[in-house]
Design a protein around this motif. Structure first.
Motif, short mmCIF file in Angstrom:
data_model
loop_
_atom_site.label_atom_id
_atom_site.label_comp_id
_atom_site.label_asym_id
_atom_site.label_seq_id
_atom_site.Cartn_x
_atom_site.Cartn_y
_atom_site.Cartn_z
N GLN A 16 28.46 56.88 39.24
CA GLN A 16 29.80 56.60 39.76
C GLN A 16 29.76 56.18 41.23
OE1 GLN A 16 31.86 60.24 38.91
NE2 GLN A 16 32.68 59.45 36.97
N LYS A 17 28.96 56.86 42.00
CA LYS A 17 28.84 56.52 43.43
C LYS A 17 28.30 55.10 43.59
CE LYS A 17 28.27 61.14 45.29
NZ LYS A 17 27.41 62.06 46.04
N GLU A 18 27.36 54.74 42.75
CA GLU A 18 26.80 53.38 42.80
C GLU A 18 27.85 52.34 42.42
OE1 GLU A 18 23.77 50.52 43.41
OE2 GLU A 18 24.02 52.60 44.04
N TYR A 24 33.15 48.36 46.37
CA TYR A 24 33.58 48.25 47.76
C TYR A 24 32.93 47.05 48.45
CZ TYR A 24 34.35 49.27 52.65
OH TYR A 24 34.70 49.16 53.98
N ARG A 25 31.64 46.89 48.25
CA ARG A 25 30.95 45.77 48.90
C ARG A 25 31.46 44.43 48.39
NH1 ARG A 25 24.94 46.34 50.72
NH2 ARG A 25 25.42 44.15 50.79
N ARG A 26 31.67 44.31 47.07
CA ARG A 26 32.20 43.07 46.52
C ARG A 26 33.58 42.77 47.08
NH1 ARG A 26 30.81 43.51 40.12
NH2 ARG A 26 28.60 43.07 40.26
N ALA A 27 34.44 43.80 47.10
CA ALA A 27 35.80 43.61 47.60
C ALA A 27 35.79 43.26 49.08
CB ALA A 27 36.63 44.86 47.36
N LEU A 28 34.91 43.88 49.85
CA LEU A 28 34.83 43.59 51.28
C LEU A 28 34.34 42.17 51.52
CD1 LEU A 28 35.25 44.92 54.04
CD2 LEU A 28 32.85 45.56 53.99
N LYS A 66 38.24 56.38 35.42
CA LYS A 66 39.47 55.61 35.24
C LYS A 66 39.84 54.87 36.52
CE LYS A 66 41.32 58.67 31.71
NZ LYS A 66 42.30 59.72 31.42
N MET A 67 39.67 55.52 37.66
CA MET A 67 39.99 54.88 38.93
C MET A 67 39.05 53.72 39.23
SD MET A 67 40.88 58.33 41.07
CE MET A 67 40.87 57.55 42.65
N ILE A 68 37.78 53.89 38.90
CA ILE A 68 36.81 52.80 39.11
C ILE A 68 37.15 51.62 38.21
CG2 ILE A 68 34.39 52.13 38.85
CD1 ILE A 68 33.64 55.00 39.65
N ASP A 69 37.46 51.90 36.94
CA ASP A 69 37.85 50.82 36.01
C ASP A 69 39.09 50.09 36.50
OD1 ASP A 69 35.70 51.39 34.36
OD2 ASP A 69 36.88 52.68 33.01
N ALA A 70 40.08 50.84 37.00
CA ALA A 70 41.29 50.21 37.52
C ALA A 70 40.98 49.38 38.77
CB ALA A 70 42.33 51.28 37.86
N GLY A 71 40.09 49.89 39.61
CA GLY A 71 39.70 49.14 40.81
C GLY A 71 38.95 47.86 40.46
N GLU A 72 38.07 47.92 39.48
CA GLU A 72 37.34 46.72 39.06
C GLU A 72 38.28 45.70 38.44
OE1 GLU A 72 34.33 48.45 36.58
OE2 GLU A 72 32.93 48.70 38.25
N ALA A 73 39.27 46.18 37.67
CA ALA A 73 40.24 45.26 37.08
C ALA A 73 41.08 44.59 38.16
CB ALA A 73 41.14 46.01 36.10
N THR A 74 41.49 45.35 39.16
CA THR A 74 42.26 44.79 40.27
C THR A 74 41.42 43.78 41.04
OG1 THR A 74 43.49 46.85 40.45
CG2 THR A 74 43.58 45.36 42.34
N TYR A 75 40.16 44.12 41.28
CA TYR A 75 39.27 43.20 41.99
C TYR A 75 39.12 41.89 41.21
CZ TYR A 75 34.98 40.98 43.48
OH TYR A 75 34.05 40.05 43.88
N ASN A 76 38.89 41.98 39.92
CA ASN A 76 38.73 40.77 39.10
C ASN A 76 40.01 39.94 39.05
OD1 ASN A 76 36.02 41.16 38.50
ND2 ASN A 76 36.52 42.48 36.76
#
Length: 117
Positions: A16-18, A24-28, A66-76
């Motif tokens: 999860q940390k990875e 974070y790096r992709r979004a930044l 769930k939060m990571i999945d939501a974050g990845e969906a928002t990023y995409n």
């Protein structure tokens, strides 16, 4: 917790940390594509960091997933459609501009110096 469950917990937590670090790096990096000037980028980067820091205290593994999945969906969803690519990187305008010569061609690097015998 037993040894096996502790190891499984630690392995899942490390994964999860990875995933969070990669997200974070992709979004930044994608923020750089949207910000025209550095002062705009710094503000956007600060806002992005605050979004990640706001959920730092969450400990439940399923909630984190769930939060990571939501974050990845928002990023995409909000990823830049035409990102900046460094010219010499794959996909850049200068990539393989000077391709490697075919095999069998010998290149002499004597720079025009003649041998005096």
């Amino acid at each position: 917790m037993s040894g096996a469950s502790t190891a499984a917990y630690l392995a899942r937590r490390a994964a999860q940390k990875e995933r969070v670090r990669i997200l974070y790096r992709r979004a930044l990096k994608d923020t750089l594509n949207w910000a025209v000037h550095r002062h705009l980028f710094y503000q956007d980067a600060s806002d992005l960091r605050e979004k990640f820091e706001a959920n730092k205290h969450v400990e439940d593994l399923d909630t984190i997933d769930k939060m990571i999945d939501a974050g990845e969906a928002t990023y995409n969803k909000w990823r830049h459609p035409d990102p900046y690519i460094v010219p010499w990187a794959p996909g850049g305008s200068k990539f393989t501009r000077n391709p490697v010569p075919p095999s069998g061609i010998e290149i002499l690097y004597d720079y025009g110096q003649e041998e005096n015998d």
